[in-house]
Design a protein around this motif. Sequence first.
Motif, PDB file in Angstrom:
ATOM      1  N   MET A   1       0.817  -1.208   0.000  1.00  0.00           N
ATOM      2  CA  MET A   1       0.000   0.000   0.000  1.00  0.00           C
ATOM      3  C   MET A   1       0.859   1.271   0.000  1.00  0.00           C
ATOM      4  O   MET A   1       0.543   2.192  -0.731  1.00  0.00           O
ATOM      5  CB  MET A   1      -0.952  -0.032   1.203  1.00  0.00           C
ATOM      6  CG  MET A   1      -1.786   1.210   1.323  1.00  0.00           C
ATOM      7  SD  MET A   1      -3.305   1.134   0.394  1.00  0.00           S
ATOM      8  CE  MET A   1      -4.404   1.864   1.562  1.00  0.00           C
ATOM      9  N   PRO A   2       1.940   1.345   0.801  1.00  0.00           N
ATOM     10  CA  PRO A   2       2.762   2.563   0.741  1.00  0.00           C
ATOM     11  C   PRO A   2       3.307   2.853  -0.660  1.00  0.00           C
ATOM     12  O   PRO A   2       3.445   4.009  -1.035  1.00  0.00           O
ATOM     13  CB  PRO A   2       3.887   2.299   1.734  1.00  0.00           C
ATOM     14  CG  PRO A   2       3.311   1.343   2.721  1.00  0.00           C
ATOM     15  CD  PRO A   2       2.381   0.469   1.908  1.00  0.00           C
ATOM     16  N   ASP A   3       3.604   1.807  -1.439  1.00  0.00           N
ATOM     17  CA  ASP A   3       4.092   2.026  -2.801  1.00  0.00           C
ATOM     18  C   ASP A   3       3.030   2.703  -3.665  1.00  0.00           C
ATOM     19  O   ASP A   3       3.330   3.608  -4.435  1.00  0.00           O
ATOM     20  CB  ASP A   3       4.511   0.703  -3.454  1.00  0.00           C
ATOM     21  CG  ASP A   3       5.810   0.166  -2.873  1.00  0.00           C
ATOM     22  OD1 ASP A   3       6.527   0.931  -2.209  1.00  0.00           O
ATOM     23  OD2 ASP A   3       6.095  -1.026  -3.089  1.00  0.00           O
ATOM     24  N   GLU A   4       1.784   2.262  -3.506  1.00  0.00           N
ATOM     25  CA  GLU A   4       0.669   2.852  -4.252  1.00  0.00           C
ATOM     26  C   GLU A   4       0.476   4.314  -3.837  1.00  0.00           C
ATOM     27  O   GLU A   4       0.298   5.195  -4.680  1.00  0.00           O
ATOM     28  CB  GLU A   4      -0.613   2.052  -3.986  1.00  0.00           C
ATOM     29  CG  GLU A   4      -1.831   2.561  -4.709  1.00  0.00           C
ATOM     30  CD  GLU A   4      -3.091   1.799  -4.317  1.00  0.00           C
ATOM     31  OE1 GLU A   4      -4.159   2.438  -4.303  1.00  0.00           O
ATOM     32  OE2 GLU A   4      -3.003   0.592  -4.026  1.00  0.00           O
ATOM     33  N   LEU A   5       0.552   4.576  -2.533  1.00  0.00           N
ATOM     34  CA  LEU A   5       0.405   5.947  -2.028  1.00  0.00           C
ATOM     35  C   LEU A   5       1.566   6.815  -2.500  1.00  0.00           C
ATOM     36  O   LEU A   5       1.378   7.971  -2.884  1.00  0.00           O
ATOM     37  CB  LEU A   5       0.307   5.951  -0.501  1.00  0.00           C
ATOM     38  CG  LEU A   5      -0.873   5.190   0.121  1.00  0.00           C
ATOM     39  CD1 LEU A   5      -0.822   5.280   1.633  1.00  0.00           C
ATOM     40  CD2 LEU A   5      -2.202   5.684  -0.425  1.00  0.00           C
ATOM     41  N   SER A   6       2.743   6.245  -2.484  1.00  0.00           N
ATOM     42  CA  SER A   6       3.936   6.956  -2.933  1.00  0.00           C
ATOM     43  C   SER A   6       3.808   7.349  -4.405  1.00  0.00           C
ATOM     44  O   SER A   6       4.147   8.474  -4.794  1.00  0.00           O
ATOM     45  CB  SER A   6       5.153   6.063  -2.723  1.00  0.00           C
ATOM     46  OG  SER A   6       6.290   6.819  -2.532  1.00  0.00           O
ATOM     47  N   ALA A   7       3.292   6.441  -5.215  1.00  0.00           N
ATOM     48  CA  ALA A   7       3.099   6.714  -6.643  1.00  0.00           C
ATOM     49  C   ALA A   7       2.095   7.846  -6.841  1.00  0.00           C
ATOM     50  O   ALA A   7       2.279   8.704  -7.716  1.00  0.00           O
ATOM     51  CB  ALA A   7       2.631   5.448  -7.362  1.00  0.00           C
ATOM     52  N   LYS A   8       1.045   7.879  -6.021  1.00  0.00           N
ATOM     53  CA  LYS A   8       0.061   8.957  -6.120  1.00  0.00           C
ATOM     54  C   LYS A   8       0.705  10.298  -5.763  1.00  0.00           C
ATOM     55  O   LYS A   8       0.455  11.305  -6.429  1.00  0.00           O
ATOM     56  CB  LYS A   8      -1.143   8.675  -5.220  1.00  0.00           C
ATOM     57  CG  LYS A   8      -2.015   7.557  -5.755  1.00  0.00           C
ATOM     58  CD  LYS A   8      -3.200   7.278  -4.867  1.00  0.00           C
ATOM     59  CE  LYS A   8      -4.052   6.163  -5.473  1.00  0.00           C
ATOM     60  NZ  LYS A   8      -5.282   5.930  -4.738  1.00  0.00           N
ATOM     61  N   CYS A   9       1.529  10.306  -4.732  1.00  0.00           N
ATOM     62  CA  CYS A   9       2.239  11.541  -4.350  1.00  0.00           C
ATOM     63  C   CYS A   9       3.129  12.016  -5.495  1.00  0.00           C
ATOM     64  O   CYS A   9       3.152  13.208  -5.826  1.00  0.00           O
ATOM     65  CB  CYS A   9       3.077  11.329  -3.096  1.00  0.00           C
ATOM     66  SG  CYS A   9       2.107  11.172  -1.586  1.00  0.00           S
ATOM     67  N   GLU A  10       3.839  11.087  -6.099  1.00  0.00           N
ATOM     68  CA  GLU A  10       4.725  11.444  -7.213  1.00  0.00           C
ATOM     69  C   GLU A  10       3.947  12.046  -8.376  1.00  0.00           C
ATOM     70  O   GLU A  10       4.399  13.013  -8.992  1.00  0.00           O
ATOM     71  CB  GLU A  10       5.521  10.215  -7.675  1.00  0.00           C
ATOM     72  CG  GLU A  10       6.598   9.810  -6.692  1.00  0.00           C
ATOM     73  CD  GLU A  10       7.279   8.497  -7.054  1.00  0.00           C
ATOM     74  OE1 GLU A  10       7.244   8.101  -8.249  1.00  0.00           O
ATOM     75  OE2 GLU A  10       7.843   7.865  -6.146  1.00  0.00           O
ATOM     76  N   ARG A  11       2.775  11.473  -8.662  1.00  0.00           N
ATOM     77  CA  ARG A  11       1.943  12.027  -9.748  1.00  0.00           C
ATOM     78  C   ARG A  11       1.468  13.438  -9.399  1.00  0.00           C
ATOM     79  O   ARG A  11       1.469  14.329 -10.253  1.00  0.00           O
ATOM     80  CB  ARG A  11       0.757  11.110 -10.044  1.00  0.00           C
ATOM     81  CG  ARG A  11       1.161   9.863 -10.812  1.00  0.00           C
ATOM     82  CD  ARG A  11      -0.017   9.140 -11.449  1.00  0.00           C
ATOM     83  NE  ARG A  11      -1.033   8.684 -10.525  1.00  0.00           N
ATOM     84  CZ  ARG A  11      -1.012   7.509  -9.892  1.00  0.00           C
ATOM     85  NH1 ARG A  11      -0.014   6.665 -10.063  1.00  0.00           N
ATOM     86  NH2 ARG A  11      -1.983   7.177  -9.083  1.00  0.00           N
ATOM     87  N   LEU A  12       1.076  13.643  -8.152  1.00  0.00           N
ATOM     88  CA  LEU A  12       0.622  14.972  -7.732  1.00  0.00           C
ATOM     89  C   LEU A  12       1.745  15.996  -7.827  1.00  0.00           C
ATOM     90  O   LEU A  12       1.536  17.128  -8.262  1.00  0.00           O
ATOM     91  CB  LEU A  12       0.086  14.929  -6.294  1.00  0.00           C
ATOM     92  CG  LEU A  12      -1.268  14.263  -6.106  1.00  0.00           C
ATOM     93  CD1 LEU A  12      -1.563  14.056  -4.630  1.00  0.00           C
ATOM     94  CD2 LEU A  12      -2.375  15.089  -6.769  1.00  0.00           C
TER      95      LEU A  12
END
Length: 120
Positions: A1-12
Amino acid sequence: MPDELSAKCERLLKEPEIRFAGFLDMMGNLVVGSFRDNVKPLKNEDERKKMFIEAVLRIRTRQDFNDNLGPVSYAAARRKNVVTFTFPLKDNVLFVSAEPIVDIDKTAHKIMNICSIENN
């Protein structure tokens, strides 16, 4: 889950108006998140921690009114130097800060689209 959240942060953080993007747990701890490159934080780490705890407390307090008013999609605060957004999620709170000149509603919907957050 942290990887998915991290990817969302990177996109933002690829969006030029976004200064910071992070996911907080329900205790106000930063799970993942960071500032966009070349952005100077306006608060030190201790002040940010306090701000994160306050953001989660506000989200949790607002949930007391969900039965009457419906759930909160997001909350935003426009300040002189920054606009902050909080998005209540199932297990986390998305905290985003943006440049002070943004259109709040447009930016909120952009964030929701990037992170696949449904409008409650």
